[in-house]
Scaffold this motif. Sequence first.
Motif, PDB file in Angstrom:
ATOM      1  N   SER A 104      11.830  17.058  -2.152  1.00 52.64           N
ATOM      2  CA  SER A 104      10.740  16.654  -1.265  1.00 52.64           C
ATOM      3  C   SER A 104      10.217  17.809  -0.410  1.00 52.64           C
ATOM      4  O   SER A 104       9.272  17.633   0.346  1.00 52.64           O
ATOM      5  CB  SER A 104      11.181  15.502  -0.365  1.00 52.64           C
ATOM      6  OG  SER A 104      12.166  15.947   0.546  1.00 52.64           O
ATOM      7  N   GLU A 105      10.813  18.981  -0.547  1.00 50.63           N
ATOM      8  CA  GLU A 105      10.354  20.146   0.201  1.00 50.63           C
ATOM      9  C   GLU A 105       8.868  20.378  -0.041  1.00 50.63           C
ATOM     10  O   GLU A 105       8.377  20.252  -1.161  1.00 50.63           O
ATOM     11  CB  GLU A 105      11.147  21.370  -0.248  1.00 50.63           C
ATOM     12  CG  GLU A 105      10.714  22.652   0.412  1.00 50.63           C
ATOM     13  CD  GLU A 105      11.454  23.849  -0.142  1.00 50.63           C
ATOM     14  OE1 GLU A 105      10.816  24.893  -0.309  1.00 50.63           O
ATOM     15  OE2 GLU A 105      12.656  23.726  -0.414  1.00 50.63           O
ATOM     16  N   ALA A 159      17.273  24.991 -10.156  1.00 46.01           N
ATOM     17  CA  ALA A 159      18.134  26.102 -10.577  1.00 46.01           C
ATOM     18  C   ALA A 159      19.595  25.804 -10.257  1.00 46.01           C
ATOM     19  O   ALA A 159      20.486  26.099 -11.055  1.00 46.01           O
ATOM     20  CB  ALA A 159      17.693  27.387  -9.883  1.00 46.01           C
ATOM     21  N   ALA A 160      19.845  25.203  -9.111  1.00 51.74           N
ATOM     22  CA  ALA A 160      21.216  24.934  -8.692  1.00 51.74           C
ATOM     23  C   ALA A 160      21.909  23.893  -9.561  1.00 51.74           C
ATOM     24  O   ALA A 160      23.119  23.944  -9.765  1.00 51.74           O
ATOM     25  CB  ALA A 160      21.224  24.484  -7.233  1.00 51.74           C
ATOM     26  N   LEU A 161      21.155  22.938 -10.072  1.00 53.72           N
ATOM     27  CA  LEU A 161      21.767  21.822 -10.784  1.00 53.72           C
ATOM     28  C   LEU A 161      21.622  21.864 -12.303  1.00 53.72           C
ATOM     29  O   LEU A 161      22.135  20.982 -12.991  1.00 53.72           O
ATOM     30  CB  LEU A 161      21.177  20.508 -10.268  1.00 53.72           C
ATOM     31  CG  LEU A 161      21.457  20.210  -8.801  1.00 53.72           C
ATOM     32  CD1 LEU A 161      20.688  18.988  -8.360  1.00 53.72           C
ATOM     33  CD2 LEU A 161      22.938  20.020  -8.579  1.00 53.72           C
ATOM     34  N   ALA A 162      20.957  22.873 -12.825  1.00 48.14           N
ATOM     35  CA  ALA A 162      20.696  22.918 -14.267  1.00 48.14           C
ATOM     36  C   ALA A 162      21.977  22.817 -15.097  1.00 48.14           C
ATOM     37  O   ALA A 162      22.027  22.078 -16.090  1.00 48.14           O
ATOM     38  CB  ALA A 162      19.927  24.182 -14.629  1.00 48.14           C
ATOM     39  N   ASN A 163      23.028  23.530 -14.703  1.00 50.36           N
ATOM     40  CA  ASN A 163      24.285  23.468 -15.467  1.00 50.36           C
ATOM     41  C   ASN A 163      24.900  22.081 -15.411  1.00 50.36           C
ATOM     42  O   ASN A 163      25.410  21.571 -16.410  1.00 50.36           O
ATOM     43  CB  ASN A 163      25.284  24.504 -14.961  1.00 50.36           C
ATOM     44  CG  ASN A 163      24.927  25.901 -15.396  1.00 50.36           C
ATOM     45  OD1 ASN A 163      24.250  26.092 -16.396  1.00 50.36           O
ATOM     46  ND2 ASN A 163      25.362  26.879 -14.637  1.00 50.36           N
ATOM     47  N   VAL A 169      17.322  33.890  -2.017  1.00 46.37           N
ATOM     48  CA  VAL A 169      18.487  34.293  -2.803  1.00 46.37           C
ATOM     49  C   VAL A 169      19.763  34.230  -1.960  1.00 46.37           C
ATOM     50  O   VAL A 169      20.813  33.824  -2.445  1.00 46.37           O
ATOM     51  CB  VAL A 169      18.285  35.730  -3.361  1.00 46.37           C
ATOM     52  CG1 VAL A 169      19.561  36.274  -3.974  1.00 46.37           C
ATOM     53  CG2 VAL A 169      17.158  35.743  -4.366  1.00 46.37           C
ATOM     54  N   GLN A 170      19.670  34.602  -0.699  1.00 43.04           N
ATOM     55  CA  GLN A 170      20.848  34.652   0.161  1.00 43.04           C
ATOM     56  C   GLN A 170      21.267  33.289   0.709  1.00 43.04           C
ATOM     57  O   GLN A 170      22.315  33.182   1.333  1.00 43.04           O
ATOM     58  CB  GLN A 170      20.602  35.614   1.324  1.00 43.04           C
ATOM     59  CG  GLN A 170      20.520  37.055   0.867  1.00 43.04           C
ATOM     60  CD  GLN A 170      20.182  38.010   1.995  1.00 43.04           C
ATOM     61  OE1 GLN A 170      19.572  37.644   2.986  1.00 43.04           O
ATOM     62  NE2 GLN A 170      20.585  39.261   1.829  1.00 43.04           N
ATOM     63  N   GLY A 185      18.275  26.587  -1.624  1.00 43.42           N
ATOM     64  CA  GLY A 185      17.413  27.072  -2.684  1.00 43.42           C
ATOM     65  C   GLY A 185      16.884  25.962  -3.569  1.00 43.42           C
ATOM     66  O   GLY A 185      16.929  24.779  -3.238  1.00 43.42           O
ATOM     67  N   CYS A 186      16.405  26.357  -4.706  1.00 41.30           N
ATOM     68  CA  CYS A 186      15.776  25.442  -5.653  1.00 41.30           C
ATOM     69  C   CYS A 186      16.819  24.503  -6.263  1.00 41.30           C
ATOM     70  O   CYS A 186      17.776  24.950  -6.892  1.00 41.30           O
ATOM     71  CB  CYS A 186      15.102  26.254  -6.756  1.00 41.30           C
ATOM     72  SG  CYS A 186      14.380  25.225  -8.051  1.00 41.30           S
ATOM     73  N   PRO A 187      16.636  23.197  -6.095  1.00 43.31           N
ATOM     74  CA  PRO A 187      17.596  22.255  -6.672  1.00 43.31           C
ATOM     75  C   PRO A 187      17.589  22.280  -8.197  1.00 43.31           C
ATOM     76  O   PRO A 187      18.600  21.972  -8.825  1.00 43.31           O
ATOM     77  CB  PRO A 187      17.153  20.904  -6.138  1.00 43.31           C
ATOM     78  CG  PRO A 187      15.729  21.071  -5.767  1.00 43.31           C
ATOM     79  CD  PRO A 187      15.570  22.510  -5.372  1.00 43.31           C
TER      80      PRO A 187
END
Length: 90
Positions: free
Chosen positions: A18-19, A48-52, A38-39, A44-46
């Motif tokens: 919802s950002e 990218a974080a949850l893809a795995n 990045v830090q 960050g982007c959900p």
Amino acid sequence: QFANKDALAVEAFDAALSEDRRGDVDTILANYLSLGHVQAPGKGCPLAALANDISREGPGSPVRTRFTHGVEGLASILANLTPKASRERR
């Protein structure tokens, strides 16, 4: 209160997506690729974080379905911002 773990995961994912994403393509990309982004992986982007984790979800699972809609939504935002750009820029 949530009916199950999947319901909680879907709600959390919706909150993360919802950002507010406003600006032109350059602004969105600069923010995404910024050192601050990045830090702070927790902010960050959900996607990218949850893809795995999503890759281990079964086809048709509520979380995988919501993730797919999130990817399509963000791609749509970027696509709607690029039609006016030059062919080389797209």
